[in-house]
Scaffold this active site. Sequence first.
Site, mmCIF file in Angstrom:
data_model
loop_
_atom_site.group_PDB
_atom_site.id
_atom_site.type_symbol
_atom_site.label_atom_id
_atom_site.label_comp_id
_atom_site.label_asym_id
_atom_site.label_seq_id
_atom_site.Cartn_x
_atom_site.Cartn_y
_atom_site.Cartn_z
ATOM 1 N N LEU A 11 0.821 -1.221 0.000
ATOM 2 C CA LEU A 11 0.000 0.000 0.000
ATOM 3 C C LEU A 11 0.860 1.279 0.000
ATOM 4 O O LEU A 11 0.941 1.987 -1.011
ATOM 5 C CB LEU A 11 -0.934 -0.008 1.224
ATOM 6 N N ASP A 12 1.524 1.522 1.137
ATOM 7 C CA ASP A 12 2.295 2.760 1.269
ATOM 8 C C ASP A 12 3.486 2.747 0.313
ATOM 9 O O ASP A 12 4.335 1.867 0.383
ATOM 10 C CB ASP A 12 2.828 2.912 2.704
ATOM 11 N N THR A 20 1.866 7.606 1.501
ATOM 12 C CA THR A 20 1.558 7.998 2.880
ATOM 13 C C THR A 20 2.828 8.168 3.707
ATOM 14 O O THR A 20 2.752 8.590 4.856
ATOM 15 C CB THR A 20 0.618 6.968 3.540
ATOM 16 N N ALA A 38 1.924 -3.766 5.616
ATOM 17 C CA ALA A 38 2.264 -3.843 7.043
ATOM 18 C C ALA A 38 1.377 -2.920 7.869
ATOM 19 O O ALA A 38 1.351 -3.009 9.097
ATOM 20 C CB ALA A 38 3.720 -3.440 7.234
ATOM 21 N N LYS A 44 7.598 -7.955 7.348
ATOM 22 C CA LYS A 44 8.476 -8.126 6.190
ATOM 23 C C LYS A 44 9.907 -7.866 6.651
ATOM 24 O O LYS A 44 10.095 -6.968 7.466
ATOM 25 C CB LYS A 44 8.113 -7.114 5.081
ATOM 26 N N GLU A 90 6.065 -3.868 -4.802
ATOM 27 C CA GLU A 90 6.607 -3.385 -3.527
ATOM 28 C C GLU A 90 7.549 -2.197 -3.722
ATOM 29 O O GLU A 90 8.265 -2.148 -4.705
ATOM 30 C CB GLU A 90 7.429 -4.497 -2.863
ATOM 31 N N ASP A 91 7.561 -1.288 -2.742
ATOM 32 C CA ASP A 91 8.502 -0.161 -2.803
ATOM 33 C C ASP A 91 9.616 -0.289 -1.767
ATOM 34 O O ASP A 91 10.526 0.534 -1.749
ATOM 35 C CB ASP A 91 7.780 1.176 -2.567
#
Length: 220
Positions: free
Chosen positions: A9-10, A16, A114, A144, A168-169
Site C-alpha cells: 500500500l504505502d 503515505t 504492514a 516483512k 513493492e517499494d
Amino acid sequence: MKKAFIFDLDGVIVDTAKYHFLAWQNLASSLGISFSSAQNEQLKGVSRIRSLEKILEWGNKTISEEEFTRLMSEKNEEYLEYISKMDATEILPDVPRVLDLLISKEQAIALGSASKNARVILDKVGLRDKFQTIVDGTNVSKAKPDPEVFLIGAQELDISPEDCIVFEDSVAGIQAANIANMISIGIGDAKVLHEADYIFKDFTEIKEEFINTLVKTQKV
Ligand code: B16
Ligand code: MG
C-alpha cells in the site's frame, strides 16, 4: 491463466510515507531526538512498533513500556488526522489503470501491507472494492522480510506462490516476495530495489504487454 497480483500500500498505491514522516518527526522532537527524511526512508515497510524502536535507538533513548504504548498511539492519532483528509487525488499515477487492466483480464488482486490502517486508507481513496482480499498489519504476526503477509494473501485467493506477483517499494518487501517464491516487482529506485525480478519507476512504465507476459510466466 489466473495469477494473483499482490499490492503493497504505502509507496505503491499511495504516498503515505510523507504523513508517517510528519507524525514521527513530531514524536521524535518531543523526545529531543532529531529525525531526518533519510531516516524516514529506513522506516518504509517497517511496522509501527519497530519504527518507534528504531527512532529510540537512533536517539539513544530508553523509555518505559507505558510510555512506548502512549507514544505509539499518539503518533497514530496524528497520522489518522492526515489520513482523514485523503481522497482519490492521492492515488499514485496509473495505479487505477493497472488495477482495471488486471480486473478486465480476470486476474486476482490482493493487498499485502504492514499497515494497520490499510482498510481506512483504501476507503478514503475509493479503491477498496478493487481488492478481493486485504491482508494488513492486523492480520500478520511477522513483519516483512518475513513472507507471512504475502503467503496469507496467496492462501486466501487459493493461488500458489509461484503464480503470485508482488508490487513493492521497500527492500524488506522485495525480500519477502522473493522468500515466498513470488515474482517481485520493485516500484521506485533501481539502485535501492536491485533484488527485485523487475523494477519500474512507477506504474506509468507498466504496459499491457508486460502484464500479458506476467500472466503467462511462473516464478522459477
Ligand atoms: P501503520 P506498507 C507500512 O506500510 C509503511 O510503509 C510503514 O512506514 C509503516 O510504519 C507501516 O506500514 C505500519 O503502518 O502505523 O499504519 O500500522 O508499505 O507495508 O503498505
Ligand atoms: Mg510500502
